[in-house]
Every structure is written in C-alpha cells, then in structure tokens.
Design an enzyme around this catalytic site. Structure first.
Site, PDB file in Angstrom:
ATOM      1  N   LYS A 216      45.032  44.818  45.466  1.00 35.45           N
ATOM      2  CA  LYS A 216      45.208  43.345  44.669  1.00 35.45           C
ATOM      3  C   LYS A 216      45.105  43.711  43.257  1.00 35.45           C
ATOM      4  O   LYS A 216      45.997  43.169  42.553  1.00 35.45           O
ATOM      5  CB  LYS A 216      44.164  42.375  45.160  1.00 35.45           C
ATOM      6  N   CYS A 270      45.333  35.103  37.181  1.00 37.91           N
ATOM      7  CA  CYS A 270      45.589  36.365  37.708  1.00 37.91           C
ATOM      8  C   CYS A 270      45.869  37.558  36.840  1.00 37.91           C
ATOM      9  O   CYS A 270      44.823  38.515  36.692  1.00 37.91           O
ATOM     10  CB  CYS A 270      46.507  36.276  38.964  1.00 37.91           C
TER      11      CYS A 270
HETATM   12  N1  LIG Z   1      45.971  30.727  41.749  1.00 36.64           N
HETATM   13  C1  LIG Z   1      46.688  31.549  42.025  1.00 36.64           C
HETATM   14  O1  LIG Z   1      47.676  31.665  41.857  1.00 36.64           O
HETATM   15  C2  LIG Z   1      45.905  32.985  42.586  1.00 36.64           C
HETATM   16  C3  LIG Z   1      46.553  33.856  43.449  1.00 36.64           C
HETATM   17  C4  LIG Z   1      46.094  35.062  43.950  1.00 36.64           C
HETATM   18  C5  LIG Z   1      44.655  34.851  43.786  1.00 36.64           C
HETATM   19  N2  LIG Z   1      43.766  34.072  43.441  1.00 36.64           N
HETATM   20  C6  LIG Z   1      42.423  34.214  43.681  1.00 36.64           C
HETATM   21  O2  LIG Z   1      41.935  33.282  44.135  1.00 36.64           O
HETATM   22  C7  LIG Z   1      40.526  32.869  43.763  1.00 36.64           C
HETATM   23  C8  LIG Z   1      40.815  31.353  43.776  1.00 36.64           C
HETATM   24  O3  LIG Z   1      41.413  30.907  42.660  1.00 36.64           O
HETATM   25  P1  LIG Z   1      42.157  29.417  42.513  1.00 36.64           P
HETATM   26  O4  LIG Z   1      43.259  29.597  41.724  1.00 36.64           O
HETATM   27  O5  LIG Z   1      42.239  28.628  43.869  1.00 36.64           O
HETATM   28  O6  LIG Z   1      40.766  28.901  41.642  1.00 36.64           O
HETATM   29  P2  LIG Z   1      40.603  27.215  41.575  1.00 36.64           P
HETATM   30  O7  LIG Z   1      39.919  27.232  40.018  1.00 36.64           O
HETATM   31  O8  LIG Z   1      41.879  26.501  41.357  1.00 36.64           O
HETATM   32  O9  LIG Z   1      39.901  26.778  42.665  1.00 36.64           O
HETATM   33  C9  LIG Z   1      38.411  27.142  43.152  1.00 36.64           C
HETATM   34  C10 LIG Z   1      37.852  25.981  43.465  1.00 36.64           C
HETATM   35  O10 LIG Z   1      36.502  26.368  43.828  1.00 36.64           O
HETATM   36  C11 LIG Z   1      35.634  25.396  43.763  1.00 36.64           C
HETATM   37  N3  LIG Z   1      34.247  26.159  43.831  1.00 36.64           N
HETATM   38  C12 LIG Z   1      33.750  26.899  42.733  1.00 36.64           C
HETATM   39  N4  LIG Z   1      32.679  27.494  42.927  1.00 36.64           N
HETATM   40  C13 LIG Z   1      32.235  26.784  44.383  1.00 36.64           C
HETATM   41  C14 LIG Z   1      31.194  27.170  45.096  1.00 36.64           C
HETATM   42  N5  LIG Z   1      30.119  27.968  44.809  1.00 36.64           N
HETATM   43  N6  LIG Z   1      31.251  26.428  46.184  1.00 36.64           N
HETATM   44  C15 LIG Z   1      32.331  25.667  46.739  1.00 36.64           C
HETATM   45  N7  LIG Z   1      33.326  25.516  46.027  1.00 36.64           N
HETATM   46  C16 LIG Z   1      33.304  26.008  44.563  1.00 36.64           C
HETATM   47  C17 LIG Z   1      35.961  25.057  42.432  1.00 36.64           C
HETATM   48  O11 LIG Z   1      35.408  23.542  42.264  1.00 36.64           O
HETATM   49  C18 LIG Z   1      37.382  24.822  42.664  1.00 36.64           C
HETATM   50  O12 LIG Z   1      37.932  23.507  43.411  1.00 36.64           O
HETATM   51  C19 LIG Z   1      40.329  33.460  42.404  1.00 36.64           C
HETATM   52  O13 LIG Z   1      39.789  34.629  42.792  1.00 36.64           O
HETATM   53  C20 LIG Z   1      41.900  33.935  41.865  1.00 36.64           C
HETATM   54  O14 LIG Z   1      41.645  35.135  40.965  1.00 36.64           O
HETATM   55  C21 LIG Z   1      44.690  33.060  42.626  1.00 36.64           C
END
Ligand SMILES: NC(=O)c1ccc[n+]([C@@H]2O[C@H](COP(=O)([O-])OP(=O)(O)OC[C@H]3O[C@@H](n4cnc5c(N)ncnc54)[C@H](O)[C@@H]3O)[C@@H](O)[C@H]2O)c1
Length: 419
Positions: A216, A270
């Site tokens: 990744k 990302c």
């Molecule tokens: N957004 C993208 O396009 C994308 C793509 C690939 C990978 N990722 C990865 O996926 C992961 C999540 O990213 P995202 O974009 O969904 O983040 P985001 O910020 O949109 O969502 C994360 C959610 O997790 C919640 N949260 C935080 N701590 C928590 C906990 N301890 N318990 C429960 N809920 C909790 C937050 O309130 C939030 O709603 C990250 O590692 C990111 O790098 C994201």
C-alpha cells in the site's frame, strides 16, 4: 437474507470515507453490520440512514441497508464475529505516523474479543503495525491465543487489508478493485478474505501482513514521486516562461513516457501522508521518496508567489480562488493544497480581497473563517469581481465555465483545464 459467503456479524470501526462505504456494501449484501464511531453526530446520522459526507451513490446504498435492518451505528465497540478497523492514520506535525486511533480502537475492541474472531486492519499503516496490533491485543487478552503464539488455529485471526479506492468513485471501486489481504498467518489471510469475497469482484491476492502494509505504501509513494516530477517540471517551465502542459503533451508522445499532470500540490489523506511512513521506517534509504514529498509540499507556496506577483500589478487587487477541496468533485479538504494557498495568500496579502468559491462546500473551513479579507461567494460573482482568477481545483463546474467570463482577467490555471 443472510449472505452465503459470510454469515457472521461485522463491526466496522471508524465510519469515515473508508469505513462507512465498506459497512454499507457489506450490509447491502446481507451481512449484519454494526458501525462504530467516536463521533456522536456521525453515529446518529448513520443510524438514521443519512450520510455524514458526500460520496456518489452512498446515500441510496446507506438508506437501503438501514431499511433492510442490516446496519446500525453505535459509539461502543460491540461483541462481533469480525472487526474491520478503518480509523485515521495521519502524520504528526513532525511527519511521524500517528497510530493513536488504531491503538485506541484496539483497546476498545480487546475486551469484546471472543474465540474465532477476525480482526482486519484497513487503516494505512507503517510496516509492522499489524504485528504490533496482535501483540497489543494479546497483552490485553492473555486468556486467548493469537497468531504469534500458535501458528495453526489461534483463537483470534488478524490480517491487514489496505484500501485503494478513489474518492468520488468509492462505491464502484470498493466492489471492482483488486485487493491485497495480508494475514499474520496464511489462515488469518484466508479467514479475512471470506469477508471481502462478500462484495469484492476484483482479484483477492493473499500475502503476509507486513508485505500488504508495504504494498500500500509503495503504491502511494509511486504516485507521489511521479506527481512530484510533473510539479517540478511545472516550476522549471514557469521559470523559463514555457507552457508545462504543452511540454508534457509533447513528451508523452514518446512511446515509453507518461508524465502525469502537474497541479497546485498534493493533498488528501493518502498520497500527501503515506510516503512519510516509509521515510519513518527507513530514513536513510527513502531519499527519493522524501524529496518527492518536499517538492509536492513546496508547490502551494510557488502558486502563492505567482498570484502575489500578478497581484502586484493592481492597486487594490481582487483575487478569485476557485476550489478548496484537495481534488476535483469531492468535498474533502484534508491536506488540501488549495486551502493552504488561500490561507497563505490571505495572510501575506492583507490588503488583497480574496473571493473563494467551491461548489462542493457550503461554508469556509474553520482554518480560513477568521481572515477579514476572505469571503466565500458564488463562482460567477467571484470571477466577475476579480482582477486575477486562480483555478485551484478542477471541479466539473469549473471545466464547463464559459471562457467569456475570464476575458480581461489574469488567469492562473494550476490544473491546466482552461487551455
Ligand atoms: N479516504 C481515502 O480515500 C482512503 C483511501 C485509502 C486508504 N485510506 C485509509 O483509511 C483509513 C481511514 O481513512 P478515512 O479517510 O476513512 O478517515 P476519516 O477521517 O474519513 O474517518 C475515520 C473515522 O474514524 C473515526 N474514529 C477515529 N478514531 C476512532 C476510534 N478510536 N474508534 C472509532 N472511531 C474512530 C472518526 O470519527 C472518523 O469518523 C486511514 O488509514 C486512511 O489512510 C483512506
């Protein structure tokens, strides 16, 4: 009707851009899903079947899954057969991976683990995190066996399944993309794959957890390095008074050259973040990766300098900044170079009137709200009043703008869409 591939209950921890669509695709295919989030507003909205952020097709799929009774939302981690952790993994101000949300999620789910449970880490993570997650859970639950203790049939199965979806096409790509699933043991990978086979039509490649984490980061660093090359070219072309878009077009006629398009910088959760995880684990080796990050991080200031240079030609300059999100057609402003450009301009040019317009946003982000020389207005109004139009995001609405509106203005098109 229950799903034929996976009949257990899945708790999806973190209902953001990744967790919520994943929860919804599972629930709409008959899996019982419990969404968990720390944010009470998110939990309340998801429970009512309302999306907390915009993503095409997510609203209809979520309300359908809620109507089927397959998805609920809570702030407390429940007992479940499987856990998918999709919490944020940002960087700290000194560019270190901030894994606190992953380990907070682990602390909350540890007491709920029952023999046979599967824990999948989806959050993008530095190599070795899934192994550390296993050790953390094992320390919290000495009554259970983990993949480290027994290779075959531990009580808890642990894997990493990174996400590679494109925001704006999440609901399509979640289903269509190929996936890598890295288990702490082959059986862990196979158990986790049973969940993803519910909705994934792409190829599911099984591997070990650390290789999956590394794959990744290799993908996103590859993107960052290639964008940095295009951005560096654009700054060289600006210095030489050349049109970078024309240069890239000509160079790409070479059969083995495919230079990406430059832009105002790199944003989002990302590509602007993940390469630092590799720099963190191998600081001496990751020279190119670190340099690419710095080139891309330097591009917004280059754009600010260009705007300021143009503004110097006017007595009371008015600048229209079009777009704030980190990329086209989304409302996500995380790490957005456009926000950085607008903030730096407002700070460095207090006498300049800055009119911001973004059709995806209904209000200014908090980081911009307190500048007295900055207002969010409709696109047409911003352009009409402006001396300088800086195009920062290639939203569809900007692509289709009548070029007549730009006549007589200084145009700085950082995305090359108005050529
Ligand atoms: N957004 C993208 O396009 C994308 C793509 C690939 C990978 N990722 C990865 O996926 C992961 C999540 O990213 P995202 O974009 O969904 O983040 P985001 O910020 O949109 O969502 C994360 C959610 O997790 C919640 N949260 C935080 N701590 C928590 C906990 N301890 N318990 C429960 N809920 C909790 C937050 O309130 C939030 O709603 C990250 O590692 C990111 O790098 C994201």
């Amino acid at each position: 009707m229950a799903n034929p591939f996976y009949s257990g209950t899945v708790a999806v921890i973190g209902l953001g851009y990744i967790g919520l669509p994943t929860a919804v695709v599972l629930a709409s295919r008959g899996v019982r899903v419990i969404g968990v989030d720390l944010n009470p507003v998110t939990v309340e909205r998801v429970g009512r079947g309302e999306i907390p952020f915009f993503e095409p097709d997510l609203a209809t799929s979520l309300s359908g899954a809620v109507a089927l009774g397959n998805i609920s939302a809570t702030m407390e981690t429940p007992v479940a057969d499987a856990y998918i952790i999709a919490v944020p993994t940002p960087i700290t101000p000194d560019e270190q991976a901030d894994m606190s949300a992953v380990f907070a999620a682990a602390a909350a789910l540890a007491p709920q683990l029952r023999p046979g449970a599967i824990v999948v880490l989806e959050s993008t993570s530095p190599p070795g995190t899934t192994e550390e997650l296993s050790r953390t859970l094992a320390a919290a639950r000495p009554d259970l066996t983990f993949p480290d203790d027994v290779n075959d049939s531990p009580d808890i199965y642990i894997a990493h399944c990174p996400e590679r979806v494109l925001p704006g096409r999440l609901m399509v790509e979640l289903v269509e993309n190929n996936r890598v699933i890295g288990g702490l043991t082959p059986e862990c990978a196979e158990r986790a794959a049973e969940i993803y086979r519910v909705f994934c039509r792409g190829e599911i490649q099984l591997s070990d957890a650390t290789s999956a984490e590394m794959a990744k980061l290799a993908e996103n660093s590859y993107r960052d390095v290639n964008i940095a090359y295009a951005n560096e070219l654009s700054m060289i072309c600006d210095k030489l008074g050349l049109d970078v878009w024309e240069i890239v077009k000509m160079a790409n006629h070479h059969p083995r050259v495919n230079i990406l398009q430059p832009g105002p910088g790199v944003g989002g959760h990302c590509i602007a973040v993940d390469p630092w995880f590799l720099v963190g684990v191998a600081p001496e080796e990751a020279v190119l990766i670190r340099t690419a990050r710095m080139v891309n991080d330097g591009k917004p200031l280059h754009v600010v300098q260009q705007i300021r240079k143009s503004a110097g030609r006017f007595r009371e300059p008015v600048v229209a900044c079009l777009g704030l999100s980190y990329k086209a057609n989304v409302d996500d402003i995380r790490e957005s170079p456009a926000v950085e450009i607008v903030a730096a301009l407002a700070e460095q040019e207090p006498a300049t009137t800055i009119l911001v317009s973004d059709p995806m946003l209904s209000r200014l982000p908090a980081s911009l709200a307190s500048f007295p020389n900055l207002t969010l207005v409709k696109t047409q109004d911003a352009i009409a009043a402006a001396d300088i139009v800086a195009l920062l995001v290639d939203h569809n609405q900007f692509r289709t703008l009548s070029r007549k509106l730009l006549e007589g203005k200084v145009v700085l098109d950082t995305r090359g869409i108005w050529r």
